[in-house]
Design a protein around this motif. Sequence first.
Motif, PDB file in Angstrom:
ATOM      1  N   GLY A  20       1.708  13.639   0.421  1.00 35.49           N
ATOM      2  CA  GLY A  20       1.405  13.031  -0.814  1.00 35.49           C
ATOM      3  C   GLY A  20       3.124  12.588  -1.335  1.00 35.49           C
ATOM      4  O   GLY A  20       2.822  12.318  -2.329  1.00 35.49           O
ATOM      5  N   GLU A  21       4.169  12.165  -0.616  1.00 33.03           N
ATOM      6  CA  GLU A  21       5.638  11.770  -1.113  1.00 33.03           C
ATOM      7  C   GLU A  21       5.667  10.599  -0.366  1.00 33.03           C
ATOM      8  O   GLU A  21       5.966   9.749  -0.886  1.00 33.03           O
ATOM      9  CB  GLU A  21       6.868  12.660  -0.571  1.00 33.03           C
ATOM     10  N   LEU A  22       4.924   9.984   0.610  1.00 32.68           N
ATOM     11  CA  LEU A  22       4.770   8.880   0.428  1.00 32.68           C
ATOM     12  C   LEU A  22       3.923   8.113   0.237  1.00 32.68           C
ATOM     13  O   LEU A  22       2.860   8.508   0.050  1.00 32.68           O
ATOM     14  CB  LEU A  22       5.303   8.350   2.274  1.00 32.68           C
ATOM     15  N   SER A  23       4.300   6.397  -0.524  1.00 32.00           N
ATOM     16  CA  SER A  23       3.315   6.130  -1.074  1.00 32.00           C
ATOM     17  C   SER A  23       3.129   4.380  -0.265  1.00 32.00           C
ATOM     18  O   SER A  23       4.155   3.573   0.577  1.00 32.00           O
ATOM     19  CB  SER A  23       3.569   5.992  -2.710  1.00 32.00           C
ATOM     20  N   PHE A  24       1.620   3.479  -0.662  1.00 32.96           N
ATOM     21  CA  PHE A  24       1.303   2.026  -0.223  1.00 32.96           C
ATOM     22  C   PHE A  24       1.452   1.892  -1.248  1.00 32.96           C
ATOM     23  O   PHE A  24       0.162   2.189  -2.031  1.00 32.96           O
ATOM     24  CB  PHE A  24       0.373   2.496   0.729  1.00 32.96           C
ATOM     25  N   GLY A  25       0.884   0.176  -1.179  1.00 35.36           N
ATOM     26  CA  GLY A  25       1.224  -0.386  -2.328  1.00 35.36           C
ATOM     27  C   GLY A  25      -0.006  -1.576  -2.144  1.00 35.36           C
ATOM     28  O   GLY A  25      -0.224  -1.170  -1.024  1.00 35.36           O
ATOM     29  N   SER A  26      -0.349  -1.828  -2.623  1.00 30.23           N
ATOM     30  CA  SER A  26      -1.895  -3.365  -2.434  1.00 30.23           C
ATOM     31  C   SER A  26      -2.023  -3.604  -3.399  1.00 30.23           C
ATOM     32  O   SER A  26      -1.614  -3.785  -4.816  1.00 30.23           O
ATOM     33  CB  SER A  26      -3.196  -2.161  -2.776  1.00 30.23           C
ATOM     34  N   SER A  27      -2.817  -5.071  -3.670  1.00 31.47           N
ATOM     35  CA  SER A  27      -2.536  -6.132  -3.967  1.00 31.47           C
ATOM     36  C   SER A  27      -3.223  -5.704  -5.737  1.00 31.47           C
ATOM     37  O   SER A  27      -4.095  -6.086  -6.667  1.00 31.47           O
ATOM     38  CB  SER A  27      -3.027  -7.582  -3.853  1.00 31.47           C
ATOM     39  N   GLY A  28      -4.111  -4.867  -5.610  1.00 30.14           N
ATOM     40  CA  GLY A  28      -5.013  -4.040  -6.819  1.00 30.14           C
ATOM     41  C   GLY A  28      -5.976  -2.983  -6.030  1.00 30.14           C
ATOM     42  O   GLY A  28      -6.407  -3.055  -5.113  1.00 30.14           O
ATOM     43  N   HIS A  29      -6.546  -2.370  -7.293  1.00 33.62           N
ATOM     44  CA  HIS A  29      -7.583  -1.295  -6.563  1.00 33.62           C
ATOM     45  C   HIS A  29      -9.042  -1.641  -6.116  1.00 33.62           C
ATOM     46  O   HIS A  29      -9.772  -2.635  -6.995  1.00 33.62           O
ATOM     47  CB  HIS A  29      -7.964  -0.140  -8.075  1.00 33.62           C
ATOM     48  N   GLY A  30      -9.253  -1.634  -5.240  1.00 39.26           N
ATOM     49  CA  GLY A  30     -10.466  -2.178  -4.845  1.00 39.26           C
ATOM     50  C   GLY A  30     -10.032  -3.148  -3.134  1.00 39.26           C
ATOM     51  O   GLY A  30     -11.151  -3.880  -3.092  1.00 39.26           O
ATOM     52  N   SER A  75      -8.967  -5.651  -0.704  1.00 37.16           N
ATOM     53  CA  SER A  75      -8.775  -5.250   0.630  1.00 37.16           C
ATOM     54  C   SER A  75      -7.338  -4.557   1.342  1.00 37.16           C
ATOM     55  O   SER A  75      -7.376  -3.743   1.915  1.00 37.16           O
ATOM     56  CB  SER A  75      -9.161  -6.637   1.541  1.00 37.16           C
ATOM     57  N   THR A  76      -6.834  -5.018   0.567  1.00 39.58           N
ATOM     58  CA  THR A  76      -5.450  -3.928   0.769  1.00 39.58           C
ATOM     59  C   THR A  76      -5.622  -2.966   0.643  1.00 39.58           C
ATOM     60  O   THR A  76      -4.533  -2.223   0.641  1.00 39.58           O
ATOM     61  CB  THR A  76      -4.044  -5.204  -0.602  1.00 39.58           C
ATOM     62  N   HIS A  77      -5.928  -2.367  -0.061  1.00 34.96           N
ATOM     63  CA  HIS A  77      -6.109  -0.938  -1.042  1.00 34.96           C
ATOM     64  C   HIS A  77      -7.391  -0.346   0.001  1.00 34.96           C
ATOM     65  O   HIS A  77      -6.951   0.480   0.706  1.00 34.96           O
ATOM     66  CB  HIS A  77      -6.900  -1.260  -1.887  1.00 34.96           C
ATOM     67  N   THR A  78      -8.112  -0.850   0.120  1.00 31.65           N
ATOM     68  CA  THR A  78      -9.719  -0.019   0.705  1.00 31.65           C
ATOM     69  C   THR A  78      -9.246  -0.273   2.516  1.00 31.65           C
ATOM     70  O   THR A  78      -9.851   1.017   3.329  1.00 31.65           O
ATOM     71  CB  THR A  78     -11.228  -0.842   0.694  1.00 31.65           C
ATOM     72  N   ALA A  79      -8.856  -1.094   3.116  1.00 32.79           N
ATOM     73  CA  ALA A  79      -8.000  -1.259   4.331  1.00 32.79           C
ATOM     74  C   ALA A  79      -7.136   0.005   4.939  1.00 32.79           C
ATOM     75  O   ALA A  79      -7.039   0.233   5.938  1.00 32.79           O
ATOM     76  CB  ALA A  79      -7.885  -2.766   4.634  1.00 32.79           C
ATOM     77  N   THR A  80      -6.485   0.134   3.625  1.00 29.87           N
ATOM     78  CA  THR A  80      -5.866   1.230   3.724  1.00 29.87           C
ATOM     79  C   THR A  80      -5.786   2.129   3.443  1.00 29.87           C
ATOM     80  O   THR A  80      -5.841   3.593   4.750  1.00 29.87           O
ATOM     81  CB  THR A  80      -4.148   1.281   2.733  1.00 29.87           C
ATOM     82  N   GLU A  81      -6.991   3.115   2.980  1.00 30.40           N
ATOM     83  CA  GLU A  81      -8.136   4.004   3.309  1.00 30.40           C
ATOM     84  C   GLU A  81      -8.290   4.056   4.347  1.00 30.40           C
ATOM     85  O   GLU A  81      -8.441   5.100   4.305  1.00 30.40           O
ATOM     86  CB  GLU A  81      -9.003   4.101   1.600  1.00 30.40           C
ATOM     87  N   LEU A  82      -8.589   3.056   4.730  1.00 28.89           N
ATOM     88  CA  LEU A  82      -9.702   3.208   5.962  1.00 28.89           C
ATOM     89  C   LEU A  82      -8.818   3.856   7.053  1.00 28.89           C
ATOM     90  O   LEU A  82      -9.845   4.816   7.658  1.00 28.89           O
ATOM     91  CB  LEU A  82     -10.703   2.224   6.332  1.00 28.89           C
ATOM     92  N   PHE A  83      -8.309   3.304   6.773  1.00 28.07           N
ATOM     93  CA  PHE A  83      -6.623   3.513   8.426  1.00 28.07           C
ATOM     94  C   PHE A  83      -6.398   5.141   8.064  1.00 28.07           C
ATOM     95  O   PHE A  83      -5.948   5.570   8.903  1.00 28.07           O
ATOM     96  CB  PHE A  83      -5.724   3.269   8.360  1.00 28.07           C
TER      97      PHE A  83
END
Length: 327
Positions: free
Chosen positions: A155-165, A167-175
């Motif tokens: 819970g301490e590290l964070s990842f960025g995305s180009s917005g909710h939903g 591919s930069t978000h959902t592909a990271t969630e898949l990983f």
Amino acid sequence: MIHRRCILAAGAVLPFAAQAQAPQAQAPWQPTRPLRMIVPFVAGGSTDVAARLVADQMGEKLGQPVIVENRGGSGGNIGGEMVARAPADGHTLLMGVTGLLSTNPHIYRTMSFSPARDFAPVGMCYTSDLVIVVPLSLPARDLAEFIALAKSRPGELSFGSSGHGASTHTATELFRIAAGIDIQHVPYRGSGGAMNDLIAGNIQMMMIQIAGAVGAVQDRRLRALAVSGPRRHALMPDVPTLAELGFPQATATSWGAVMTTAGTPAPAIARLNQVLREALAMPMVMQRMANAGVDPQASTPEELAAFLVSESEKWGRVVREANITVE
């Protein structure tokens, strides 16, 4: 037709297919004024690069300029709504992407439009593998070390995305699900701001299209840990795939497809598809797209309709498992 990585499904294609019917033979449609191509993100990313390449060539073939407009925000929904509400005459196009077309309907509780109902498929444009990148300041030299670090600091590290939903978000969630780690999502309005914060070390990871990261990796401002496609990418031949590193279930590819407003006459869609395919087949366009880290990918409107249905099903499952929601 679409060949790359067998990305089309053979299942039912409604409701997108209702907008992708083959036209009866008649004189080719011609635009009567300049066209707009809405890119639902800020300028500079791979979607914007691909849109501008094909827009220039489509404009030459149509005899009218195709003007690219960047309208970012709300995970692509702001730009998407512009096209959904435009006159159905073929003069307004959308460079639709994975998030807007196949993920947003699953994560946004309220949307003012429906991609399946309000857009008509024109044709695929590109596919794009992603790459996991981290700042050089992060003590993780490879993917195994990153996973170990994340597990030691849940819970301490964070990842960025180009917005909710996106591919930069959902592909990271898949990983994230595949790796069994707990990292926090920080959405941005486009990839540019996320990349700046990543380089500065304000966030610790991003999974971004290769086109958006290759320069920073080559300049040693970021470290690449893994690419998301089924094979290594020519722009990053030394970076292993997620499958090579033991996570084949996290393989993912983002994509872009040209859409228009639902109800657009079939002759207009047929002509737009023709000039799009001609543009994607041009050696100059193919080379410039490859240099930018995206792979040209053509299709018929019917093939795109089937693909959109299969992608919506795939990413809908990820949204539910990751419990992604946006008010």
